[in-house]
Write an enzyme that holds these catalytic residues in place. Structure first.
Site, PDB file in Angstrom:
ATOM      1  N   LYS A  72       0.830  -1.207   0.000  1.00 55.94           N
ATOM      2  CA  LYS A  72       0.000   0.000   0.000  1.00 55.94           C
ATOM      3  C   LYS A  72       0.866   1.260   0.000  1.00 55.94           C
ATOM      4  CE  LYS A  72      -3.970  -2.197   2.131  1.00 55.94           C
ATOM      5  NZ  LYS A  72      -4.069  -3.030   1.004  1.00 55.94           N
ATOM      6  N   CYS A  73       1.884   1.241  -0.827  1.00 60.41           N
ATOM      7  CA  CYS A  73       2.865   2.328  -0.900  1.00 60.41           C
ATOM      8  C   CYS A  73       2.729   3.026  -2.255  1.00 60.41           C
ATOM      9  CB  CYS A  73       4.265   1.722  -0.747  1.00 60.41           C
ATOM     10  SG  CYS A  73       5.637   2.864  -0.945  1.00 60.41           S
ATOM     11  N   GLY A  74       3.109   4.276  -2.291  1.00 65.07           N
ATOM     12  CA  GLY A  74       3.120   4.981  -3.573  1.00 65.07           C
ATOM     13  C   GLY A  74       4.038   4.324  -4.594  1.00 65.07           C
ATOM     14  N   PHE A  75       5.004   3.546  -4.108  1.00 67.77           N
ATOM     15  CA  PHE A  75       5.939   2.850  -5.002  1.00 67.77           C
ATOM     16  C   PHE A  75       5.486   1.436  -5.354  1.00 67.77           C
ATOM     17  CE2 PHE A  75       8.899   5.804  -2.680  1.00 67.77           C
ATOM     18  CZ  PHE A  75       9.137   6.647  -3.758  1.00 67.77           C
ATOM     19  N   THR A  76       4.368   0.988  -4.820  1.00 69.42           N
ATOM     20  CA  THR A  76       3.892  -0.374  -5.062  1.00 69.42           C
ATOM     21  C   THR A  76       3.792  -0.714  -6.555  1.00 69.42           C
ATOM     22  OG1 THR A  76       2.764  -0.424  -2.938  1.00 69.42           O
ATOM     23  CG2 THR A  76       2.002  -2.008  -4.583  1.00 69.42           C
TER      24      THR A  76
END
Length: 157
Positions: A34-38
């Site tokens: 659930k990360c912006g980098f996912t």
């Protein structure tokens, strides 16, 4: 200590010796769902598919130390990665990468290649590129997209 002396639990709960990957170039990444980098999972999978036949693997280590972005169980993480990105590279069990409970592999990786502002892992999707002899050759920030690592990976194969 050398890379191949470490073991880590796979997401399935089995203990995996990193000696299994002896002779391969590796990209070791701490990941979160659930990360912006996912969305980088897509690029990691593309690298894995392109270079696996030449002796390369991505090793992903879920971690919930940054912004509570990996809350699920190991099985939920694996289901998410399969469903969302078709991940076929090894997914290990959730670990800590910093602090007193940091996995010994990550303690070692950080000793081998510090970051720009110290050795600690600053966020999800920090990447360590390891050559076929088990030496850490480079460390990449979370903002470095996997697509930008193709030349670095190919140079090790």
């Amino acid at each position: 200590m050398a890379l191949y002396e470490f073991t880590a639990k796979l997401g399935t709960g089995e203990e995996q010796s990193l000696a299994t990957y002896r002779g391969q170039a590796l990209l070791i990444v701490n990941v979160a769902s659930k990360c912006g980098f996912t969305p980088q999972y897509k690029g990691l999978q593309a690298l894995h598919e392109e270079y696996a036949p030449r002796g390369f693997s991505v090793l992903a280590f879920p971690c919930d130390q940054f912004g509570r972005q990996e809350l699920g169980s190991d099985q939920e993480i694996a289901n998410f990665c399969d469903r969302s990105f078709g991940v076929t590279f090894p997914l290990f069990g959730k670990i800590d990468v910093n602090g007193p409970d940091a996995h010994p592999l990550y303690v070692w990786l950080k000793q081998q290649k510090g970051g720009l502002i110290g050795s600690g892992i600053k966020w999800n999707f920090t990447k360590f590129l390891v050559d076929k002899t088990g030496l850490v050759r480079a460390r990449f920030a979370p903002t470095t997209k996997p697509e930008g690592l193709s030349r670095d990976v190919a140079a090790l194969l």
